[in-house]
Write a protein that holds these residues in place. Structure first.
Motif, PDB file in Angstrom:
ATOM      1  N   ASP A 191      37.211  22.291  50.823  1.00 40.26           N
ATOM      2  CA  ASP A 191      38.270  23.292  50.773  1.00 40.26           C
ATOM      3  C   ASP A 191      37.801  24.523  49.997  1.00 40.26           C
ATOM      4  O   ASP A 191      38.601  25.359  49.584  1.00 40.26           O
ATOM      5  CB  ASP A 191      39.533  22.722  50.123  1.00 40.26           C
ATOM      6  CG  ASP A 191      40.248  21.738  51.035  1.00 40.26           C
ATOM      7  OD1 ASP A 191      40.057  21.815  52.262  1.00 40.26           O
ATOM      8  OD2 ASP A 191      40.987  20.878  50.507  1.00 40.26           O
ATOM      9  N   TYR A 192      36.503  24.620  49.762  1.00 34.94           N
ATOM     10  CA  TYR A 192      35.889  25.798  49.153  1.00 34.94           C
ATOM     11  C   TYR A 192      36.223  27.016  50.033  1.00 34.94           C
ATOM     12  O   TYR A 192      36.238  26.884  51.255  1.00 34.94           O
ATOM     13  CB  TYR A 192      34.381  25.570  49.113  1.00 34.94           C
ATOM     14  CG  TYR A 192      33.576  26.569  48.327  1.00 34.94           C
ATOM     15  CD1 TYR A 192      33.215  26.324  47.006  1.00 34.94           C
ATOM     16  CD2 TYR A 192      33.144  27.743  48.914  1.00 34.94           C
ATOM     17  CE1 TYR A 192      32.439  27.230  46.293  1.00 34.94           C
ATOM     18  CE2 TYR A 192      32.380  28.655  48.202  1.00 34.94           C
ATOM     19  CZ  TYR A 192      32.036  28.389  46.891  1.00 34.94           C
ATOM     20  OH  TYR A 192      31.271  29.293  46.189  1.00 34.94           O
ATOM     21  N   PRO A 193      36.547  28.150  49.475  1.00 37.46           N
ATOM     22  CA  PRO A 193      36.383  28.595  48.090  1.00 37.46           C
ATOM     23  C   PRO A 193      37.572  28.311  47.174  1.00 37.46           C
ATOM     24  O   PRO A 193      37.577  28.755  46.028  1.00 37.46           O
ATOM     25  CB  PRO A 193      36.217  30.102  48.268  1.00 37.46           C
ATOM     26  CG  PRO A 193      37.119  30.431  49.423  1.00 37.46           C
ATOM     27  CD  PRO A 193      36.977  29.261  50.352  1.00 37.46           C
ATOM     28  N   PHE A 194      38.574  27.582  47.678  1.00 33.14           N
ATOM     29  CA  PHE A 194      39.753  27.312  46.862  1.00 33.14           C
ATOM     30  C   PHE A 194      39.531  26.121  45.933  1.00 33.14           C
ATOM     31  O   PHE A 194      40.132  26.048  44.866  1.00 33.14           O
ATOM     32  CB  PHE A 194      40.955  27.064  47.780  1.00 33.14           C
ATOM     33  CG  PHE A 194      41.122  28.115  48.842  1.00 33.14           C
ATOM     34  CD1 PHE A 194      41.575  29.382  48.510  1.00 33.14           C
ATOM     35  CD2 PHE A 194      40.792  27.852  50.162  1.00 33.14           C
ATOM     36  CE1 PHE A 194      41.714  30.364  49.484  1.00 33.14           C
ATOM     37  CE2 PHE A 194      40.931  28.823  51.148  1.00 33.14           C
ATOM     38  CZ  PHE A 194      41.382  30.096  50.801  1.00 33.14           C
ATOM     39  N   ASP A 195      38.675  25.188  46.339  1.00 32.38           N
ATOM     40  CA  ASP A 195      38.366  24.010  45.553  1.00 32.38           C
ATOM     41  C   ASP A 195      36.870  23.978  45.255  1.00 32.38           C
ATOM     42  O   ASP A 195      36.083  24.675  45.903  1.00 32.38           O
ATOM     43  CB  ASP A 195      38.792  22.753  46.310  1.00 32.38           C
ATOM     44  CG  ASP A 195      38.906  21.536  45.405  1.00 32.38           C
ATOM     45  OD1 ASP A 195      38.966  21.725  44.178  1.00 32.38           O
ATOM     46  OD2 ASP A 195      38.925  20.414  45.925  1.00 32.38           O
ATOM     47  N   ASP A 196      36.455  23.121  44.317  1.00 36.97           N
ATOM     48  CA  ASP A 196      35.087  23.194  43.808  1.00 36.97           C
ATOM     49  C   ASP A 196      34.133  22.146  44.378  1.00 36.97           C
ATOM     50  O   ASP A 196      32.964  22.105  43.990  1.00 36.97           O
ATOM     51  CB  ASP A 196      35.083  23.087  42.278  1.00 36.97           C
ATOM     52  CG  ASP A 196      35.625  21.750  41.763  1.00 36.97           C
ATOM     53  OD1 ASP A 196      35.950  20.874  42.592  1.00 36.97           O
ATOM     54  OD2 ASP A 196      35.711  21.590  40.529  1.00 36.97           O
ATOM     55  N   ALA A 197      34.592  21.292  45.295  1.00 35.25           N
ATOM     56  CA  ALA A 197      33.755  20.202  45.792  1.00 35.25           C
ATOM     57  C   ALA A 197      33.318  20.454  47.232  1.00 35.25           C
ATOM     58  O   ALA A 197      34.115  20.884  48.073  1.00 35.25           O
ATOM     59  CB  ALA A 197      34.507  18.876  45.702  1.00 35.25           C
ATOM     60  N   GLU A 338      49.287  35.184  53.930  1.00 34.63           N
ATOM     61  CA  GLU A 338      50.017  35.654  52.756  1.00 34.63           C
ATOM     62  C   GLU A 338      51.228  34.784  52.423  1.00 34.63           C
ATOM     63  O   GLU A 338      51.772  34.861  51.315  1.00 34.63           O
ATOM     64  CB  GLU A 338      50.452  37.111  52.953  1.00 34.63           C
ATOM     65  CG  GLU A 338      51.250  37.360  54.219  1.00 34.63           C
ATOM     66  CD  GLU A 338      50.374  37.649  55.428  1.00 34.63           C
ATOM     67  OE1 GLU A 338      50.943  38.063  56.460  1.00 34.63           O
ATOM     68  OE2 GLU A 338      49.145  37.459  55.365  1.00 34.63           O
ATOM     69  N   ASP A 339      51.660  33.925  53.352  1.00 44.04           N
ATOM     70  CA  ASP A 339      52.877  33.138  53.132  1.00 44.04           C
ATOM     71  C   ASP A 339      52.637  31.834  52.376  1.00 44.04           C
ATOM     72  O   ASP A 339      53.548  31.317  51.734  1.00 44.04           O
ATOM     73  CB  ASP A 339      53.549  32.822  54.472  1.00 44.04           C
ATOM     74  CG  ASP A 339      54.042  34.078  55.176  1.00 44.04           C
ATOM     75  OD1 ASP A 339      54.414  35.036  54.458  1.00 44.04           O
ATOM     76  OD2 ASP A 339      54.042  34.110  56.414  1.00 44.04           O
ATOM     77  N   ALA A 340      51.438  31.268  52.437  1.00 45.10           N
ATOM     78  CA  ALA A 340      51.187  29.975  51.811  1.00 45.10           C
ATOM     79  C   ALA A 340      49.772  29.909  51.247  1.00 45.10           C
ATOM     80  O   ALA A 340      48.925  29.167  51.759  1.00 45.10           O
ATOM     81  CB  ALA A 340      51.417  28.846  52.808  1.00 45.10           C
ATOM     82  N   PRO A 341      49.465  30.666  50.206  1.00 45.36           N
ATOM     83  CA  PRO A 341      48.113  30.636  49.629  1.00 45.36           C
ATOM     84  C   PRO A 341      47.753  29.234  49.134  1.00 45.36           C
ATOM     85  O   PRO A 341      48.614  28.527  48.603  1.00 45.36           O
ATOM     86  CB  PRO A 341      48.205  31.623  48.461  1.00 45.36           C
ATOM     87  CG  PRO A 341      49.370  32.505  48.786  1.00 45.36           C
ATOM     88  CD  PRO A 341      50.343  31.630  49.517  1.00 45.36           C
ATOM     89  N   PRO A 342      46.492  28.818  49.294  1.00 43.43           N
ATOM     90  CA  PRO A 342      46.089  27.495  48.816  1.00 43.43           C
ATOM     91  C   PRO A 342      45.853  27.422  47.304  1.00 43.43           C
ATOM     92  O   PRO A 342      45.635  26.338  46.781  1.00 43.43           O
ATOM     93  CB  PRO A 342      44.774  27.234  49.569  1.00 43.43           C
ATOM     94  CG  PRO A 342      44.698  28.276  50.634  1.00 43.43           C
ATOM     95  CD  PRO A 342      45.445  29.446  50.089  1.00 43.43           C
ATOM     96  N   LEU A 343      45.877  28.568  46.621  1.00 45.30           N
ATOM     97  CA  LEU A 343      45.590  28.601  45.192  1.00 45.30           C
ATOM     98  C   LEU A 343      46.610  29.483  44.481  1.00 45.30           C
ATOM     99  O   LEU A 343      46.895  30.599  44.932  1.00 45.30           O
ATOM    100  CB  LEU A 343      44.174  29.151  44.961  1.00 45.30           C
ATOM    101  CG  LEU A 343      43.768  29.475  43.520  1.00 45.30           C
ATOM    102  CD1 LEU A 343      43.676  28.209  42.685  1.00 45.30           C
ATOM    103  CD2 LEU A 343      42.441  30.227  43.489  1.00 45.30           C
ATOM    104  N   PHE A 344      47.164  28.942  43.375  1.00 49.37           N
ATOM    105  CA  PHE A 344      48.083  29.709  42.538  1.00 49.37           C
ATOM    106  C   PHE A 344      47.614  29.610  41.089  1.00 49.37           C
ATOM    107  O   PHE A 344      47.245  28.535  40.629  1.00 49.37           O
ATOM    108  CB  PHE A 344      49.506  29.137  42.612  1.00 49.37           C
ATOM    109  CG  PHE A 344      50.130  29.193  43.972  1.00 49.37           C
ATOM    110  CD1 PHE A 344      50.923  30.266  44.344  1.00 49.37           C
ATOM    111  CD2 PHE A 344      49.938  28.156  44.875  1.00 49.37           C
ATOM    112  CE1 PHE A 344      51.502  30.311  45.593  1.00 49.37           C
ATOM    113  CE2 PHE A 344      50.522  28.194  46.128  1.00 49.37           C
ATOM    114  CZ  PHE A 344      51.302  29.278  46.489  1.00 49.37           C
TER     115      PHE A 344
END
Length: 406
Positions: A191-197, A338-344
């Motif tokens: 799930d990069y770039p939102f997650d680190d693995a 823009e409606d459901a970003p994976p990172l907050f």
């Protein structure tokens, strides 16, 4: 034109010209970054180089061609620096220049973009409608170029290397590559770039033994302070060399390689004032609620204006970063929608009442200032590429006691 030309000296060297061509390309990028580089990792170009202000424009065609030049430079030189910059451009400036569903795009984007309208701004030579979202605002070239960015990026995710396979840019994908006469099939789950693995599966190796000795090169992002590599669940000792980790062994079908790059929040000072906040390769932005007004056409292929309907004048407070609440979720159908970003990222910020608009854009970023503890206000930042109206280059404030403030 300049973004396209950056790859030319290196290509000239590849095909027998000046052997120093790659150095010339590197020098060109460094100069552009120094004098015209923006916080979204591209350089300004609202039909002319226009400095480093967060309200100058960067054209969609510029971003598309810059990515292609970086992809070409990566293939020609193998240098990790081009992959690093490519990834940042692809995951920030590129998705920010159109809506999540790709039904509308801008001719130029702004780092601090608090209004999208048919009003004159400080573009060097672009029309009043240059930052509208629509079918072909300002000029039709971007309506054609907007379709090349994502497909061309695929060629830089998994690449052959003289000693095996390289993973220069991280994204979910699968590929079959010819290595020493055998087809090696890989799948990358992430799930990069939102997650680190990042998890790589060796799906198949096309020889009788289903095994092959080669090196797997994993790029270490320049922002990464640490990393973890596991082969079939077992920790591996790898030292970075020229921006890559090399895992050399006899790989077999069914092997898995897990690499993880922790993503703490990072504050970065900006040349034209203020600072930006980053997590991994992502630039973070404060999304601004917008009132939409249709200029022409029928949605979703309509030209629209956007006017701010929420407060955008906030400052970053460095002492609040360690208290920030970070929420990551699986990307949906439109990862940069823009409606459901994976990172907050939720954190305390302070209001900046004296920050005004100038020529229908956010004014110059105010100088650092002190504020009392009562001025803190929780706000939520999201990836820059998930915004239409936003602020991403903020003033910086220091929270002090009421006595110090007095």
């Amino acid at each position: 034109n300049l973004a396209m030309a950056l790859k030319m000296p290196a290509l000239d060297a590849l095909f027998g010209g000046d052997s120093a061509g790659a150095n010339a390309s590197r020098a060109g990028i460094d100069a552009l970054t120094q004098y015209h580089g923006l916080a979204n990792f591209v350089f300004s170009g609202d039909e002319h180089l226009n400095g480093r202000s967060p309200t100058v424009g960067a054209e969609l065609c510029l971003v598309a061609e810059y990515m292609f030049s970086l992809e070409t430079l990566l293939a020609v030189t193998g240098e990790a620096r081009y992959a690093d910059l490519l990834e940042r451009v692809a995951y920030n400036a590129w998705p920010a220049t159109f809506t999540g569903d790709l039904c509308a795009h801008q001719y130029v984007q702004q780092v601090n973009q608090v209004e999208v309208s048919r009003r004159k701004r400080d573009w060097y030579d672009a029309y009043r409608e240059a930052n509208l979202f629509g079918l072909k605002p300002n000029f039709g070239c971007c309506a054609a170029n907007m379709h090349q960015g994502w497909p061309k990026l695929l060629g830089s995710l998994l690449m052959t290397h003289p000693h095996g396979i390289a993973a220069p840019v991280y994204a979910p994908c699968s590929a079959s590559l010819l290595v020493r006469g055998a087809a090696v099939s890989l799948t990358e789950e992430t799930d990069y770039p939102f997650d680190d693995a990042i998890l790589l599966h060796v799906d198949a190796i096309g020889n009788e033994s289903h095994s092959l000795r080669f090196s797997l090169f994993l790029r270490v992002p320049s922002w990464a302070d640490s990393y973890e590599v596991r082969l079939n669940g077992e920790p591996q000792e790898c030292l970075p060399k020229e921006g890559f980790l090399e895992l050399e062994r006899a790989f077999s079908a069914g092997d898995t390689v897990l690499v993880r790059f922790p993503m703490p929040l990072r504050l970065q000072a900006e040349a034209e004032g203020g600072a930006t906040l980053h997590r991994g390769p992502l630039l973070l932005a404060l999304p601004v609620e917008a009132e939409r007004r249709t200029v022409r056409g029928t949605p979703p292929f309509a030209d629209i204006e956007l006017f701010p309907r929420s407060e955008w004048r906030f400052a970053l407070v460095e002492s609040e970063l360690e208290k920030a609440q970070i929420t990551v979720r699986r990307p949906g159908t439109y990862p940069f929608g823009e409606d459901a970003p994976p990172l907050f990222v939720r954190l305390g910020m302070t209001r900046v009442p004296r920050w005004r608009m100038a020529r229908h854009s956010a004014g110059p970023v105010p100088q650092p200032f002190s504020a009392g503890p009562d001025a803190l206000d929780e706000q939520t930042l999201v990836p820059y590429g998930c915004t239409l109206l936003r602020v991403a280059q903020f003033p910086v404030a220091k929270v002090v006691s009421k006595n110090e403030l007095a």
